[in-house]
Design a protein around this motif. Sequence first.
Motif, PDB file in Angstrom:
ATOM      1  N   GLU A   1      95.589  24.532  32.193  1.00 45.56           N
ATOM      2  CA  GLU A   1      94.445  24.425  33.098  1.00 45.56           C
ATOM      3  C   GLU A   1      94.439  23.090  33.833  1.00 45.56           C
ATOM      4  O   GLU A   1      94.049  23.016  34.995  1.00 45.56           O
ATOM      5  CB  GLU A   1      93.147  24.633  32.324  1.00 45.56           C
ATOM      6  N   TRP A   2      94.888  22.020  33.175  1.00 46.00           N
ATOM      7  CA  TRP A   2      95.004  20.722  33.860  1.00 46.00           C
ATOM      8  C   TRP A   2      96.031  20.801  34.979  1.00 46.00           C
ATOM      9  O   TRP A   2      95.851  20.205  36.045  1.00 46.00           O
ATOM     10  CB  TRP A   2      95.381  19.610  32.886  1.00 46.00           C
TER      11      TRP A   2
ATOM     12  N   ALA B   1      87.862  25.927  34.507  1.00 42.27           N
ATOM     13  CA  ALA B   1      88.600  25.653  33.273  1.00 42.27           C
ATOM     14  C   ALA B   1      87.655  25.327  32.116  1.00 42.27           C
ATOM     15  O   ALA B   1      87.975  25.600  30.946  1.00 42.27           O
ATOM     16  CB  ALA B   1      89.566  24.495  33.489  1.00 42.27           C
TER      17      ALA B   1
ATOM     18  N   VAL C   1      94.324  22.412  37.846  1.00 41.37           N
ATOM     19  CA  VAL C   1      93.431  21.464  38.529  1.00 41.37           C
ATOM     20  C   VAL C   1      94.248  20.535  39.429  1.00 41.37           C
ATOM     21  O   VAL C   1      93.894  20.303  40.585  1.00 41.37           O
ATOM     22  CB  VAL C   1      92.606  20.649  37.502  1.00 41.37           C
ATOM     23  N   ALA C   2      95.345  20.018  38.892  1.00 37.98           N
ATOM     24  CA  ALA C   2      96.191  19.120  39.681  1.00 37.98           C
ATOM     25  C   ALA C   2      96.770  19.819  40.902  1.00 37.98           C
ATOM     26  O   ALA C   2      96.806  19.248  42.002  1.00 37.98           O
ATOM     27  CB  ALA C   2      97.314  18.557  38.809  1.00 37.98           C
TER      28      ALA C   2
ATOM     29  N   VAL D   1      89.693  22.440  27.857  1.00 33.95           N
ATOM     30  CA  VAL D   1      90.658  22.488  28.953  1.00 33.95           C
ATOM     31  C   VAL D   1      92.052  22.361  28.351  1.00 33.95           C
ATOM     32  O   VAL D   1      92.368  21.361  27.710  1.00 33.95           O
ATOM     33  CB  VAL D   1      90.402  21.359  29.978  1.00 33.95           C
ATOM     34  N   THR D   2      92.867  23.382  28.558  1.00 35.24           N
ATOM     35  CA  THR D   2      94.232  23.362  28.046  1.00 35.24           C
ATOM     36  C   THR D   2      95.150  22.635  29.030  1.00 35.24           C
ATOM     37  O   THR D   2      94.762  22.341  30.171  1.00 35.24           O
ATOM     38  CB  THR D   2      94.751  24.800  27.827  1.00 35.24           C
ATOM     39  N   SER D   3      96.360  22.386  28.600  1.00 41.63           N
ATOM     40  CA  SER D   3      97.302  21.690  29.476  1.00 41.63           C
ATOM     41  C   SER D   3      97.640  22.538  30.706  1.00 41.63           C
ATOM     42  O   SER D   3      97.829  22.008  31.798  1.00 41.63           O
ATOM     43  CB  SER D   3      98.575  21.314  28.718  1.00 41.63           C
TER      44      SER D   3
ATOM     45  N   LEU E   1      88.235  22.651  37.816  1.00 39.75           N
ATOM     46  CA  LEU E   1      87.832  22.085  36.535  1.00 39.75           C
ATOM     47  C   LEU E   1      86.618  22.818  35.976  1.00 39.75           C
ATOM     48  O   LEU E   1      86.534  23.066  34.776  1.00 39.75           O
ATOM     49  CB  LEU E   1      87.534  20.591  36.682  1.00 39.75           C
TER      50      LEU E   1
END
Length: 63
Positions: free
Chosen positions: A34-35, A24, A38-39, A30-32, A21
């Motif tokens: 990048e999420w 990102a 992170v996940a 934070v773009t989708s 994060l």
Amino acid sequence: MKIGSYAKAVVAAVVAGGTALGTALADDKVTSGEWVGVALAVLGALGITYAVPNARVSDDLRR
């Protein structure tokens, strides 16, 4: 239930997610994608760290 067996995996997941994060957020958004990164970092660290057992303490070190 031993919390020690889960604590190592939880700490690894938090650190991996925080690092991903932080990376990102370098451009202040934070773009989708990048999420998703992170996940995946959280789930990967959680799964791998939980699967690897702690080292056994030898009898020499317990004394």
